[in-house]
Design a protein around this motif. Structure first.
Motif, PDB file in Angstrom:
ATOM      1  N   ALA A 145      58.945  41.661  26.281  1.00 64.40           N
ATOM      2  CA  ALA A 145      59.187  40.271  26.682  1.00 64.40           C
ATOM      3  C   ALA A 145      60.619  39.860  26.355  1.00 64.40           C
ATOM      4  N   PHE A 149      63.527  38.773  29.014  1.00 68.73           N
ATOM      5  CA  PHE A 149      64.263  37.517  28.841  1.00 68.73           C
ATOM      6  C   PHE A 149      65.765  37.762  28.867  1.00 68.73           C
ATOM      7  N   ALA A 175      60.141  34.559  34.663  1.00 67.94           N
ATOM      8  CA  ALA A 175      59.132  33.883  33.829  1.00 67.94           C
ATOM      9  C   ALA A 175      57.761  34.516  34.022  1.00 67.94           C
ATOM     10  N   ILE A 178      57.824  37.834  32.064  1.00 65.48           N
ATOM     11  CA  ILE A 178      57.742  37.581  30.621  1.00 65.48           C
ATOM     12  C   ILE A 178      56.325  37.165  30.243  1.00 65.48           C
ATOM     13  N   GLY A 179      55.714  36.323  31.061  1.00 62.40           N
ATOM     14  CA  GLY A 179      54.337  35.919  30.793  1.00 62.40           C
ATOM     15  C   GLY A 179      53.377  37.089  30.834  1.00 62.40           C
ATOM     16  N   CYS A 182      53.708  38.946  27.565  1.00 60.02           N
ATOM     17  CA  CYS A 182      53.059  38.182  26.496  1.00 60.02           C
ATOM     18  C   CYS A 182      51.539  38.216  26.630  1.00 60.02           C
ATOM     19  N   LEU A 194      51.981  35.332  22.184  1.00 57.41           N
ATOM     20  CA  LEU A 194      52.582  34.368  23.102  1.00 57.41           C
ATOM     21  C   LEU A 194      53.363  33.287  22.368  1.00 57.41           C
ATOM     22  N   LEU A 198      57.613  32.762  22.549  1.00 61.29           N
ATOM     23  CA  LEU A 198      58.065  31.513  23.160  1.00 61.29           C
ATOM     24  C   LEU A 198      58.886  30.690  22.179  1.00 61.29           C
ATOM     25  N   PRO A 236      58.350  27.345  30.171  1.00 59.39           N
ATOM     26  CA  PRO A 236      57.225  27.707  29.289  1.00 59.39           C
ATOM     27  C   PRO A 236      55.866  27.597  29.961  1.00 59.39           C
ATOM     28  N   VAL A 239      55.271  30.745  31.898  1.00 59.48           N
ATOM     29  CA  VAL A 239      55.021  31.861  30.984  1.00 59.48           C
ATOM     30  C   VAL A 239      53.608  31.781  30.408  1.00 59.48           C
ATOM     31  N   THR A 242      50.892  32.473  33.122  1.00 60.50           N
ATOM     32  CA  THR A 242      50.813  33.892  33.476  1.00 60.50           C
ATOM     33  C   THR A 242      50.176  34.703  32.362  1.00 60.50           C
ATOM     34  N   ALA A 243      50.567  34.427  31.121  1.00 58.33           N
ATOM     35  CA  ALA A 243      49.983  35.146  29.990  1.00 58.33           C
ATOM     36  C   ALA A 243      48.473  34.927  29.926  1.00 58.33           C
TER      37      ALA A 243
END
Length: 593
Positions: A145, A149, A175, A178-179, A182, A194, A198, A236, A239, A242-243
Protein backbone atom coordinates in the motif's frame (compact mmCIF):
# COMPACT_ATOMS: atom_id res chain seq x y z
CA UNK A 1 19.18 8.72 -12.34
CA UNK A 2 17.28 5.57 -13.33
CA UNK A 3 16.57 2.65 -11.01
CA UNK A 4 18.80 -0.30 -11.87
CA UNK A 5 17.20 -3.74 -12.04
CA UNK A 6 20.51 -5.26 -11.00
CA UNK A 7 20.08 -3.59 -7.61
CA UNK A 8 16.74 -5.34 -7.18
CA UNK A 9 18.31 -8.65 -8.18
CA UNK A 10 21.01 -8.20 -5.54
CA UNK A 11 18.41 -7.39 -2.88
CA UNK A 12 16.41 -10.49 -3.86
CA UNK A 13 19.48 -12.76 -3.74
CA UNK A 14 20.55 -11.47 -0.33
CA UNK A 15 16.99 -11.74 1.03
CA UNK A 16 16.72 -15.31 -0.27
CA UNK A 17 20.03 -16.18 1.41
CA UNK A 18 18.58 -15.10 4.76
CA UNK A 19 15.00 -16.35 4.41
CA UNK A 20 15.06 -19.65 2.52
CA UNK A 21 17.92 -21.89 3.77
CA UNK A 22 16.82 -24.66 6.16
CA UNK A 23 13.31 -23.23 6.24
CA UNK A 24 11.83 -26.52 7.38
CA UNK A 25 14.69 -27.58 9.65
CA UNK A 26 13.60 -26.14 12.99
CA UNK A 27 10.32 -27.38 14.49
CA UNK A 28 7.45 -24.93 14.71
CA UNK A 29 8.44 -22.50 17.41
CA UNK A 30 6.72 -20.98 20.45
CA UNK A 31 2.89 -20.96 20.53
CA UNK A 32 1.94 -18.77 17.56
CA UNK A 33 3.61 -20.77 14.78
CA UNK A 34 2.07 -24.16 15.60
CA UNK A 35 -1.28 -22.66 16.53
CA UNK A 36 -1.58 -20.98 13.13
CA UNK A 37 -0.32 -24.09 11.33
CA UNK A 38 -2.64 -26.41 13.26
CA UNK A 39 -5.58 -24.20 12.32
CA UNK A 40 -4.50 -24.44 8.66
CA UNK A 41 -4.15 -28.20 8.95
CA UNK A 42 -7.72 -28.40 10.28
CA UNK A 43 -8.88 -26.42 7.23
CA UNK A 44 -6.99 -28.82 4.97
CA UNK A 45 -8.48 -31.98 6.48
CA UNK A 46 -12.02 -30.63 6.82
CA UNK A 47 -12.17 -28.75 3.54
CA UNK A 48 -13.64 -25.74 5.35
CA UNK A 49 -11.62 -22.66 4.37
CA UNK A 50 -13.97 -20.18 6.04
CA UNK A 51 -14.19 -20.93 9.76
CA UNK A 52 -10.82 -21.16 11.56
CA UNK A 53 -10.67 -23.75 14.33
CA UNK A 54 -8.04 -25.03 16.74
CA UNK A 55 -8.44 -28.39 18.46
CA UNK A 56 -12.05 -28.45 17.29
CA UNK A 57 -12.87 -25.07 18.80
CA UNK A 58 -13.50 -21.75 17.10
CA UNK A 59 -10.31 -19.70 16.75
CA UNK A 60 -11.02 -15.99 16.93
CA UNK A 61 -7.54 -14.53 17.27
CA UNK A 62 -6.72 -13.99 13.58
CA UNK A 63 -8.49 -13.78 10.20
CA UNK A 64 -8.02 -16.54 7.67
CA UNK A 65 -5.60 -15.16 5.06
CA UNK A 66 -2.53 -16.54 6.85
CA UNK A 67 -4.19 -19.97 6.82
CA UNK A 68 -4.81 -19.72 3.09
CA UNK A 69 -1.10 -18.99 2.63
CA UNK A 70 -0.31 -22.11 4.64
CA UNK A 71 -2.64 -24.16 2.47
CA UNK A 72 -0.81 -22.92 -0.61
CA UNK A 73 2.48 -23.85 1.03
CA UNK A 74 1.13 -27.28 1.96
CA UNK A 75 0.20 -27.81 -1.70
CA UNK A 76 3.80 -27.07 -2.72
CA UNK A 77 5.85 -28.62 0.08
CA UNK A 78 3.39 -30.76 2.05
CA UNK A 79 1.81 -30.22 5.49
CA UNK A 80 5.11 -29.59 7.25
CA UNK A 81 7.30 -26.78 8.55
CA UNK A 82 8.44 -25.72 5.08
CA UNK A 83 4.88 -25.55 3.81
CA UNK A 84 3.78 -23.48 6.80
CA UNK A 85 6.65 -20.99 6.46
CA UNK A 86 7.07 -20.74 2.70
CA UNK A 87 4.43 -18.06 2.19
CA UNK A 88 5.93 -15.84 4.89
CA UNK A 89 9.42 -16.16 3.44
CA UNK A 90 8.35 -15.34 -0.11
CA UNK A 91 6.22 -12.38 0.98
CA UNK A 92 9.09 -11.03 3.10
CA UNK A 93 11.34 -11.26 0.07
CA UNK A 94 8.69 -9.24 -1.76
CA UNK A 95 8.66 -6.70 1.08
CA UNK A 96 12.44 -6.21 0.70
CA UNK A 97 11.98 -5.53 -3.02
CA UNK A 98 9.20 -3.05 -2.28
CA UNK A 99 11.47 -1.24 0.19
CA UNK A 100 14.13 -1.02 -2.54
CA UNK A 101 11.65 0.57 -4.94
CA UNK A 102 10.17 2.93 -2.34
CA UNK A 103 13.54 4.30 -1.23
CA UNK A 104 14.82 4.52 -4.80
CA UNK A 105 11.71 6.54 -5.75
CA UNK A 106 11.49 8.95 -2.83
CA UNK A 107 15.25 9.41 -2.50
CA UNK A 108 17.78 8.03 -5.02
CA UNK A 109 18.59 4.65 -6.62
CA UNK A 110 21.65 4.13 -4.42
CA UNK A 111 19.49 4.75 -1.34
CA UNK A 112 17.07 2.12 -2.60
CA UNK A 113 19.82 -0.50 -2.79
CA UNK A 114 21.05 0.07 0.75
CA UNK A 115 17.51 0.27 2.10
CA UNK A 116 16.57 -3.04 0.51
CA UNK A 117 19.71 -4.68 1.87
CA UNK A 118 19.04 -3.31 5.37
CA UNK A 119 15.47 -4.65 5.29
CA UNK A 120 16.65 -8.06 4.06
CA UNK A 121 19.43 -8.50 6.60
CA UNK A 122 18.10 -7.07 9.87
CA UNK A 123 17.45 -9.61 12.61
CA UNK A 124 13.68 -9.23 12.83
CA UNK A 125 13.20 -9.75 9.09
CA UNK A 126 15.05 -13.03 9.51
CA UNK A 127 12.97 -14.06 12.51
CA UNK A 128 9.46 -12.99 11.51
CA UNK A 129 10.08 -13.53 7.81
CA UNK A 130 10.62 -17.24 8.42
CA UNK A 131 7.68 -17.70 10.82
CA UNK A 132 4.23 -19.09 10.02
CA UNK A 133 2.47 -16.08 11.57
CA UNK A 134 0.42 -13.19 10.11
CA UNK A 135 3.28 -10.71 10.65
CA UNK A 136 4.97 -11.31 7.30
CA UNK A 137 1.80 -10.97 5.17
CA UNK A 138 0.75 -7.87 7.11
CA UNK A 139 4.16 -6.27 6.53
CA UNK A 140 3.97 -7.12 2.82
CA UNK A 141 0.45 -5.82 2.16
CA UNK A 142 0.94 -2.60 4.13
CA UNK A 143 4.29 -1.99 2.40
CA UNK A 144 2.55 -2.68 -0.90
CA UNK A 145 0.00 0.00 0.00
CA UNK A 146 2.88 2.38 0.81
CA UNK A 147 4.55 1.66 -2.54
CA UNK A 148 1.29 2.23 -4.43
CA UNK A 149 0.89 5.53 -2.59
CA UNK A 150 4.45 6.60 -3.42
CA UNK A 151 4.01 5.61 -7.04
CA UNK A 152 0.70 7.45 -7.35
CA UNK A 153 1.59 10.57 -5.40
CA UNK A 154 5.01 10.91 -7.02
CA UNK A 155 3.74 10.92 -10.62
CA UNK A 156 3.51 14.39 -12.07
CA UNK A 157 0.06 15.36 -13.25
CA UNK A 158 -1.09 17.78 -15.90
CA UNK A 159 0.06 20.71 -13.83
CA UNK A 160 3.59 19.34 -13.68
CA UNK A 161 3.46 18.98 -9.89
CA UNK A 162 4.21 16.03 -7.62
CA UNK A 163 4.09 15.46 -3.88
CA UNK A 164 7.66 16.77 -3.69
CA UNK A 165 6.36 20.18 -4.79
CA UNK A 166 3.32 20.53 -2.60
CA UNK A 167 0.04 18.94 -1.48
CA UNK A 168 -0.65 15.29 -2.27
CA UNK A 169 -3.30 14.34 -4.80
CA UNK A 170 -3.66 10.72 -5.86
CA UNK A 171 -5.83 9.48 -8.69
CA UNK A 172 -8.97 7.37 -8.40
CA UNK A 173 -7.30 4.21 -9.83
CA UNK A 174 -4.45 4.65 -7.35
CA UNK A 175 -6.90 4.95 -4.44
CA UNK A 176 -8.62 1.77 -5.62
CA UNK A 177 -5.29 -0.09 -5.75
CA UNK A 178 -4.27 1.16 -2.29
CA UNK A 179 -7.65 0.12 -0.92
CA UNK A 180 -7.21 -3.36 -2.40
CA UNK A 181 -3.84 -3.78 -0.65
CA UNK A 182 -5.33 -2.57 2.63
CA UNK A 183 -8.24 -4.98 2.19
CA UNK A 184 -5.80 -7.88 2.02
CA UNK A 185 -4.11 -6.50 5.14
CA UNK A 186 -7.52 -6.54 6.89
CA UNK A 187 -7.87 -10.19 5.94
CA UNK A 188 -4.45 -10.75 7.51
CA UNK A 189 -4.77 -9.02 10.87
CA UNK A 190 -7.92 -6.97 11.07
CA UNK A 191 -8.68 -3.23 11.11
CA UNK A 192 -5.06 -2.19 11.75
CA UNK A 193 -4.33 -3.15 8.14
CA UNK A 194 -6.47 -0.19 7.03
CA UNK A 195 -6.54 2.30 9.89
CA UNK A 196 -2.80 2.68 10.41
CA UNK A 197 -1.75 2.96 6.74
CA UNK A 198 -4.47 5.60 6.25
CA UNK A 199 -3.17 7.42 9.32
CA UNK A 200 0.32 7.45 7.83
CA UNK A 201 -0.88 8.71 4.46
CA UNK A 202 -3.08 11.35 6.07
CA UNK A 203 -0.34 12.61 8.38
CA UNK A 204 2.08 12.93 5.47
CA UNK A 205 -0.47 14.64 3.21
CA UNK A 206 -1.33 17.09 5.99
CA UNK A 207 2.38 17.79 6.62
CA UNK A 208 2.98 18.41 2.92
CA UNK A 209 0.03 20.75 2.64
CA UNK A 210 1.05 22.65 5.76
CA UNK A 211 4.62 23.06 4.45
CA UNK A 212 3.44 24.36 1.06
CA UNK A 213 5.18 27.74 0.63
CA UNK A 214 2.17 29.03 -1.30
CA UNK A 215 -0.11 28.64 1.71
CA UNK A 216 -0.34 31.72 3.95
CA UNK A 217 -2.51 33.09 6.73
CA UNK A 218 -2.82 32.48 10.50
CA UNK A 219 -1.49 29.16 11.77
CA UNK A 220 -4.88 27.87 12.90
CA UNK A 221 -6.44 28.56 9.53
CA UNK A 222 -3.46 26.97 7.73
CA UNK A 223 -3.83 23.83 9.85
CA UNK A 224 -7.53 23.48 9.02
CA UNK A 225 -7.07 24.24 5.33
CA UNK A 226 -4.13 21.80 5.13
CA UNK A 227 -6.18 19.07 6.82
CA UNK A 228 -8.98 19.60 4.31
CA UNK A 229 -6.52 19.44 1.40
CA UNK A 230 -4.97 16.27 2.82
CA UNK A 231 -8.41 14.64 3.16
CA UNK A 232 -9.26 15.38 -0.43
CA UNK A 233 -5.82 14.38 -1.68
CA UNK A 234 -5.68 10.82 -0.33
CA UNK A 235 -9.31 9.93 -1.15
CA UNK A 236 -9.93 8.08 2.15
CA UNK A 237 -13.55 7.18 1.37
CA UNK A 238 -12.50 5.41 -1.83
CA UNK A 239 -9.68 3.59 -0.03
CA UNK A 240 -11.97 2.49 2.82
CA UNK A 241 -14.77 1.38 0.50
CA UNK A 242 -12.40 -0.65 -1.67
CA UNK A 243 -10.72 -2.26 1.34
CA UNK A 244 -14.11 -3.25 2.75
CA UNK A 245 -15.20 -4.72 -0.58
CA UNK A 246 -12.08 -6.90 -0.64
CA UNK A 247 -12.33 -8.07 2.97
CA UNK A 248 -16.11 -8.15 3.43
CA UNK A 249 -16.96 -11.47 1.71
CA UNK A 250 -14.94 -13.56 4.13
CA UNK A 251 -15.93 -11.50 7.18
CA UNK A 252 -19.61 -11.81 6.29
CA UNK A 253 -19.28 -15.55 5.65
CA UNK A 254 -17.52 -16.30 8.93
CA UNK A 255 -19.99 -14.08 10.82
CA UNK A 256 -22.97 -15.93 9.39
CA UNK A 257 -21.40 -19.35 9.93
CA UNK A 258 -20.63 -18.65 13.60
CA UNK A 259 -23.77 -16.64 14.50
CA UNK A 260 -21.63 -13.55 14.99
CA UNK A 261 -19.36 -15.08 17.61
CA UNK A 262 -16.16 -14.88 15.56
CA UNK A 263 -16.57 -11.21 14.65
CA UNK A 264 -17.71 -10.21 18.12
CA UNK A 265 -14.83 -11.89 19.94
CA UNK A 266 -12.26 -10.83 17.37
CA UNK A 267 -13.16 -7.14 17.53
CA UNK A 268 -14.03 -6.81 21.21
CA UNK A 269 -11.43 -9.13 22.73
CA UNK A 270 -8.52 -9.32 20.33
CA UNK A 271 -8.61 -5.74 19.07
CA UNK A 272 -10.24 -3.41 21.57
CA UNK A 273 -9.35 -5.65 24.52
CA UNK A 274 -5.69 -5.95 23.53
CA UNK A 275 -5.42 -2.20 23.09
CA UNK A 276 -7.12 -1.40 26.39
CA UNK A 277 -5.17 -3.79 28.65
CA UNK A 278 -2.29 -6.29 28.59
CA UNK A 279 -3.27 -9.80 27.55
CA UNK A 280 -1.39 -13.05 28.17
CA UNK A 281 1.30 -11.16 30.08
CA UNK A 282 2.45 -9.13 27.06
CA UNK A 283 2.99 -5.65 28.47
CA UNK A 284 5.76 -3.09 28.56
CA UNK A 285 6.72 0.56 28.97
CA UNK A 286 5.03 2.98 26.58
CA UNK A 287 8.34 4.83 26.16
CA UNK A 288 10.98 2.10 26.25
CA UNK A 289 9.46 -1.15 24.96
CA UNK A 290 9.43 -0.53 21.24
CA UNK A 291 12.64 1.53 21.06
CA UNK A 292 14.46 -1.39 22.69
CA UNK A 293 12.65 -3.93 20.49
CA UNK A 294 13.63 -1.98 17.39
CA UNK A 295 17.27 -1.71 18.47
CA UNK A 296 17.43 -5.50 18.75
CA UNK A 297 15.31 -6.10 15.65
CA UNK A 298 17.53 -3.92 13.46
CA UNK A 299 20.73 -5.71 14.50
CA UNK A 300 23.41 -5.23 13.23
CA UNK A 301 22.36 -2.01 11.48
CA UNK A 302 21.34 -0.53 14.84
CA UNK A 303 24.99 -0.18 15.78
CA UNK A 304 24.78 3.31 14.22
CA UNK A 305 21.23 4.05 15.37
CA UNK A 306 22.10 7.42 16.94
CA UNK A 307 23.76 8.60 13.72
CA UNK A 308 20.86 7.30 11.61
CA UNK A 309 18.33 9.12 13.80
CA UNK A 310 20.29 12.37 13.71
CA UNK A 311 20.69 12.15 9.94
CA UNK A 312 16.94 11.60 9.49
CA UNK A 313 16.20 14.62 11.69
CA UNK A 314 18.58 16.83 9.71
CA UNK A 315 17.11 15.62 6.43
CA UNK A 316 13.55 16.55 7.34
CA UNK A 317 14.62 19.91 8.78
CA UNK A 318 16.71 21.16 5.83
CA UNK A 319 15.04 22.02 2.51
CA UNK A 320 16.35 19.51 -0.02
CA UNK A 321 15.17 17.03 -2.62
CA UNK A 322 14.90 14.32 0.03
CA UNK A 323 12.90 16.38 2.56
CA UNK A 324 9.46 15.31 1.34
CA UNK A 325 10.55 11.68 1.20
CA UNK A 326 11.71 11.82 4.80
CA UNK A 327 8.40 13.38 5.82
CA UNK A 328 6.64 10.36 4.35
CA UNK A 329 8.99 7.98 6.15
CA UNK A 330 8.53 9.71 9.51
CA UNK A 331 4.76 9.88 9.06
CA UNK A 332 4.68 6.13 8.41
CA UNK A 333 6.81 5.45 11.50
CA UNK A 334 4.56 7.64 13.64
CA UNK A 335 1.41 5.89 12.42
CA UNK A 336 2.70 2.46 13.48
CA UNK A 337 4.87 3.04 16.53
CA UNK A 338 2.81 5.58 18.52
CA UNK A 339 -0.51 3.65 18.60
CA UNK A 340 1.14 0.37 19.57
CA UNK A 341 3.22 2.15 22.22
CA UNK A 342 -0.03 3.38 23.77
CA UNK A 343 -1.67 -0.07 23.58
CA UNK A 344 -1.87 -2.22 26.68
CA UNK A 345 -0.71 -5.40 24.93
CA UNK A 346 2.74 -5.23 23.36
CA UNK A 347 4.56 -7.75 21.18
CA UNK A 348 7.71 -7.26 19.08
CA UNK A 349 5.96 -8.17 15.83
CA UNK A 350 3.29 -5.48 16.14
CA UNK A 351 5.58 -2.76 14.74
CA UNK A 352 7.21 -4.81 12.00
CA UNK A 353 5.25 -2.87 9.31
CA UNK A 354 7.31 0.15 10.45
CA UNK A 355 10.60 -1.59 9.56
CA UNK A 356 10.40 -0.65 5.84
CA UNK A 357 10.50 3.01 6.87
CA UNK A 358 13.35 2.34 9.30
CA UNK A 359 15.23 0.53 6.53
CA UNK A 360 14.81 3.62 4.33
CA UNK A 361 16.35 5.76 7.09
CA UNK A 362 19.28 3.35 7.25
CA UNK A 363 19.67 3.32 3.48
CA UNK A 364 19.66 7.12 3.21
CA UNK A 365 22.27 7.43 5.95
CA UNK A 366 24.60 4.82 4.44
CA UNK A 367 24.30 6.22 0.91
CA UNK A 368 24.89 9.81 2.07
CA UNK A 369 27.84 8.75 4.25
CA UNK A 370 29.45 7.06 1.26
CA UNK A 371 28.90 10.15 -0.96
CA UNK A 372 29.88 12.88 1.50
CA UNK A 373 33.16 13.19 3.38
CA UNK A 374 32.44 14.32 6.95
CA UNK A 375 35.14 13.82 9.56
CA UNK A 376 32.69 14.07 12.42
CA UNK A 377 30.53 11.28 11.02
CA UNK A 378 33.63 9.22 10.29
CA UNK A 379 34.71 9.59 13.91
CA UNK A 380 31.31 8.44 15.18
CA UNK A 381 31.27 5.54 12.73
CA UNK A 382 34.33 4.13 14.51
CA UNK A 383 32.09 3.80 17.54
CA UNK A 384 29.62 1.88 15.39
CA UNK A 385 32.34 -0.60 14.42
CA UNK A 386 33.32 -0.86 18.07
CA UNK A 387 29.73 -1.70 19.02
CA UNK A 388 29.60 -4.25 16.19
CA UNK A 389 32.73 -5.97 17.49
CA UNK A 390 31.34 -5.87 21.04
CA UNK A 391 28.05 -7.42 19.92
CA UNK A 392 30.00 -10.28 18.34
CA UNK A 393 31.92 -10.91 21.55
CA UNK A 394 28.65 -10.84 23.53
CA UNK A 395 27.07 -13.38 21.16
CA UNK A 396 30.12 -15.61 21.38
CA UNK A 397 29.86 -15.72 25.16
CA UNK A 398 26.08 -15.65 25.71
CA UNK A 399 24.94 -18.19 23.10
CA UNK A 400 26.98 -21.16 24.42
CA UNK A 401 25.89 -20.40 27.99
CA UNK A 402 22.17 -20.27 27.08
CA UNK A 403 22.33 -23.32 24.82
CA UNK A 404 24.23 -25.38 27.38
CA UNK A 405 21.33 -24.91 29.81
CA UNK A 406 18.43 -25.36 27.41
CA UNK A 407 19.71 -27.62 24.62
CA UNK A 408 23.16 -29.09 25.31
CA UNK A 409 25.08 -30.02 22.22
CA UNK A 410 24.62 -26.84 20.20
CA UNK A 411 27.15 -24.68 22.02
CA UNK A 412 29.17 -24.37 18.81
CA UNK A 413 26.62 -21.79 17.63
CA UNK A 414 28.61 -19.26 19.64
CA UNK A 415 31.03 -19.21 16.71
CA UNK A 416 28.49 -16.97 14.95
CA UNK A 417 29.85 -14.20 17.14
CA UNK A 418 33.04 -14.27 15.08
CA UNK A 419 31.19 -12.79 12.10
CA UNK A 420 30.40 -9.39 13.73
CA UNK A 421 33.89 -9.32 15.22
CA UNK A 422 35.60 -9.90 11.88
CA UNK A 423 33.11 -7.67 10.04
CA UNK A 424 33.64 -4.81 12.47
CA UNK A 425 37.41 -5.06 12.16
CA UNK A 426 37.27 -5.14 8.35
CA UNK A 427 34.84 -2.20 8.24
CA UNK A 428 37.11 -0.16 10.54
CA UNK A 429 40.12 -1.01 8.39
CA UNK A 430 38.28 -0.09 5.18
CA UNK A 431 37.24 3.26 6.62
CA UNK A 432 40.82 3.96 7.71
CA UNK A 433 41.86 3.36 4.08
CA UNK A 434 39.32 6.01 3.02
CA UNK A 435 36.94 3.50 1.42
CA UNK A 436 33.53 4.13 2.97
CA UNK A 437 31.86 1.99 0.32
CA UNK A 438 34.02 -0.99 1.26
CA UNK A 439 33.22 -0.40 4.94
CA UNK A 440 29.49 -0.35 4.16
CA UNK A 441 29.84 -3.55 2.11
CA UNK A 442 31.56 -5.21 5.10
CA UNK A 443 28.65 -4.04 7.25
CA UNK A 444 26.06 -5.51 4.88
CA UNK A 445 27.99 -8.78 4.48
CA UNK A 446 28.25 -9.08 8.26
CA UNK A 447 24.51 -8.52 8.57
CA UNK A 448 23.72 -11.12 5.94
CA UNK A 449 26.04 -13.78 7.36
CA UNK A 450 25.20 -13.22 11.03
CA UNK A 451 21.43 -13.07 10.63
CA UNK A 452 21.34 -16.01 8.20
CA UNK A 453 23.27 -18.18 10.63
CA UNK A 454 21.21 -17.10 13.64
CA UNK A 455 17.82 -17.72 12.03
CA UNK A 456 18.62 -20.71 9.81
CA UNK A 457 20.90 -22.65 12.14
CA UNK A 458 20.13 -21.30 15.61
CA UNK A 459 16.53 -22.57 16.03
CA UNK A 460 17.54 -25.96 14.64
CA UNK A 461 20.30 -26.16 17.25
CA UNK A 462 17.72 -25.60 19.97
CA UNK A 463 15.12 -27.83 18.32
CA UNK A 464 17.31 -30.94 18.33
CA UNK A 465 16.81 -31.21 22.10
CA UNK A 466 13.17 -32.21 21.90
CA UNK A 467 9.72 -30.82 21.34
CA UNK A 468 6.45 -32.26 20.13
CA UNK A 469 7.92 -33.16 16.74
CA UNK A 470 10.46 -35.47 18.40
CA UNK A 471 7.91 -36.81 20.85
CA UNK A 472 5.62 -38.03 18.05
CA UNK A 473 8.32 -38.97 15.55
CA UNK A 474 8.07 -42.70 16.44
CA UNK A 475 4.39 -42.95 15.62
CA UNK A 476 3.61 -44.36 12.15
CA UNK A 477 3.99 -41.65 9.52
CA UNK A 478 1.16 -43.03 7.38
CA UNK A 479 -1.39 -42.11 10.04
CA UNK A 480 -2.91 -43.96 12.95
CA UNK A 481 -6.51 -45.23 12.80
CA UNK A 482 -7.80 -43.14 15.69
CA UNK A 483 -7.49 -39.56 17.00
CA UNK A 484 -4.71 -38.40 19.29
CA UNK A 485 -5.57 -36.69 22.56
CA UNK A 486 -3.71 -33.69 23.92
CA UNK A 487 -4.02 -32.95 27.64
CA UNK A 488 -3.08 -29.29 28.24
CA UNK A 489 -0.12 -29.64 25.92
CA UNK A 490 1.48 -26.90 23.80
CA UNK A 491 0.06 -25.86 20.45
CA UNK A 492 2.89 -27.67 18.68
CA UNK A 493 1.49 -30.99 19.95
CA UNK A 494 -1.78 -30.28 18.16
CA UNK A 495 -0.04 -29.63 14.83
CA UNK A 496 2.29 -32.62 14.91
CA UNK A 497 -0.42 -34.93 16.25
CA UNK A 498 -2.89 -33.70 13.63
CA UNK A 499 -0.45 -34.60 10.86
CA UNK A 500 -0.42 -38.23 12.03
CA UNK A 501 -4.06 -38.91 12.87
CA UNK A 502 -5.94 -40.48 9.98
CA UNK A 503 -8.56 -37.73 9.83
CA UNK A 504 -6.39 -34.97 11.31
CA UNK A 505 -8.41 -34.92 14.53
CA UNK A 506 -6.82 -33.91 17.81
CA UNK A 507 -8.96 -34.27 20.92
CA UNK A 508 -8.30 -31.43 23.36
CA UNK A 509 -8.77 -32.66 26.95
CA UNK A 510 -8.79 -30.30 29.92
CA UNK A 511 -10.06 -32.47 32.79
CA UNK A 512 -8.75 -35.84 34.12
CA UNK A 513 -12.22 -37.41 33.96
CA UNK A 514 -12.28 -36.84 30.19
CA UNK A 515 -9.15 -39.02 29.80
CA UNK A 516 -10.88 -42.26 30.78
CA UNK A 517 -13.85 -41.48 28.53
CA UNK A 518 -11.54 -40.82 25.60
CA UNK A 519 -9.62 -44.08 26.04
CA UNK A 520 -12.85 -46.08 26.36
CA UNK A 521 -14.10 -44.52 23.13
CA UNK A 522 -10.77 -44.97 21.33
CA UNK A 523 -8.87 -47.99 22.71
CA UNK A 524 -5.17 -47.80 21.98
CA UNK A 525 -5.17 -44.09 21.19
CA UNK A 526 -2.01 -42.19 22.25
CA UNK A 527 -2.13 -39.18 24.54
CA UNK A 528 0.23 -36.19 24.67
CA UNK A 529 0.38 -34.81 28.21
CA UNK A 530 2.10 -31.91 29.91
CA UNK A 531 4.28 -33.61 32.53
CA UNK A 532 2.95 -31.33 35.26
CA UNK A 533 -0.29 -33.34 35.11
CA UNK A 534 1.26 -36.72 34.40
CA UNK A 535 0.09 -38.33 37.67
CA UNK A 536 -3.47 -37.04 37.25
CA UNK A 537 -3.70 -38.52 33.75
CA UNK A 538 -2.01 -41.79 34.72
CA UNK A 539 -4.61 -42.38 37.42
CA UNK A 540 -7.36 -42.35 34.79
CA UNK A 541 -5.72 -44.72 32.30
CA UNK A 542 -6.41 -48.48 32.07
CA UNK A 543 -3.83 -51.14 32.76
CA UNK A 544 -1.36 -51.62 29.95
CA UNK A 545 -0.88 -47.93 29.27
CA UNK A 546 2.52 -46.41 29.95
CA UNK A 547 4.75 -43.45 29.22
CA UNK A 548 6.42 -44.24 25.91
CA UNK A 549 8.60 -41.20 25.63
CA UNK A 550 9.29 -37.80 27.18
CA UNK A 551 10.91 -34.67 25.75
CA UNK A 552 11.68 -31.08 26.66
CA UNK A 553 9.69 -28.33 24.97
CA UNK A 554 11.50 -25.07 24.24
CA UNK A 555 11.57 -22.17 24.87
CA UNK A 556 9.45 -22.87 27.97
CA UNK A 557 11.81 -25.73 29.01
CA UNK A 558 8.87 -27.84 30.22
CA UNK A 559 8.42 -31.59 29.95
CA UNK A 560 6.02 -33.34 27.59
CA UNK A 561 5.19 -37.07 27.77
CA UNK A 562 3.53 -39.52 25.37
CA UNK A 563 1.16 -42.14 26.84
CA UNK A 564 0.13 -45.20 24.88
CA UNK A 565 -0.49 -48.97 25.09
CA UNK A 566 2.88 -50.52 25.79
CA UNK A 567 2.10 -53.78 24.01
CA UNK A 568 1.19 -52.05 20.70
CA UNK A 569 4.01 -51.99 18.20
CA UNK A 570 2.28 -49.20 16.34
CA UNK A 571 3.03 -46.66 19.04
CA UNK A 572 5.97 -48.18 20.86
CA UNK A 573 9.25 -46.33 21.17
CA UNK A 574 12.74 -47.69 21.70
CA UNK A 575 13.70 -48.47 25.25
CA UNK A 576 11.77 -49.85 28.17
CA UNK A 577 8.34 -48.23 28.52
CA UNK A 578 7.07 -47.24 31.91
CA UNK A 579 3.91 -49.15 32.84
CA UNK A 580 1.06 -47.57 34.72
CA UNK A 581 0.83 -48.97 38.22
CA UNK A 582 4.55 -49.69 38.68
CA UNK A 583 7.29 -47.59 40.15
CA UNK A 584 8.63 -47.07 36.65
CA UNK A 585 5.57 -45.07 35.72
CA UNK A 586 6.83 -41.96 37.43
CA UNK A 587 8.74 -39.65 35.17
CA UNK A 588 11.64 -37.44 36.22
CA UNK A 589 9.20 -34.57 36.46
CA UNK A 590 7.01 -36.59 38.80
CA UNK A 591 9.86 -37.40 41.12
CA UNK A 592 10.76 -33.74 41.37
CA UNK A 593 7.32 -32.70 42.54
Amino acid sequence: MSIRRSDGLLVAVVAAAVLLPNLGGPPLWDEDEPRNAACSLAMLTSGDWVVPTFEGRLRVEKPALVNWLHLAGFAVAGPNETGARLGSALLTLGTCLLVWRIAATVFRPDVGLWSGLAMATCLWSGVAGRASTPDAPLAFFTTLALWLFVRAAGVRGRGGRSWRDGPVAISLPAALAIGGACGLAILTKGPVGLVLPLAGFGLFAWWQALADPGRSGPLGRRILVSASAAWRGIRPLVVVATACLVAAPWYIAVTLRTDGQWLRDFLLVHNMGRFAAPMEGHSGSAFLYYPLVILVGLFPWSMASALIGWHSYRTVRQPAASTAGMRLILAWLTAWIIPFSLAGTKLPGYVWPAYPALACCIGLFVADWIRTADRRVDAWMRWAWTFLIGSGLALGIALPVVISRLAPGGEWLGLVGLLPVVGGILAWRSQMLASRRAAAICWAATACGSVAMLVAVGPASFGHAGGARHLLARLPAEGIPHPIACYRGPASASFYAGRLAADGRVAAIDEPAEVAAFVRAHPGAPLVVDARWEDLVAAELPAGYGVLRSVTVLPEARQLVLFGPTESRAVSAPGSPRLIGTTASRSPSSSRR
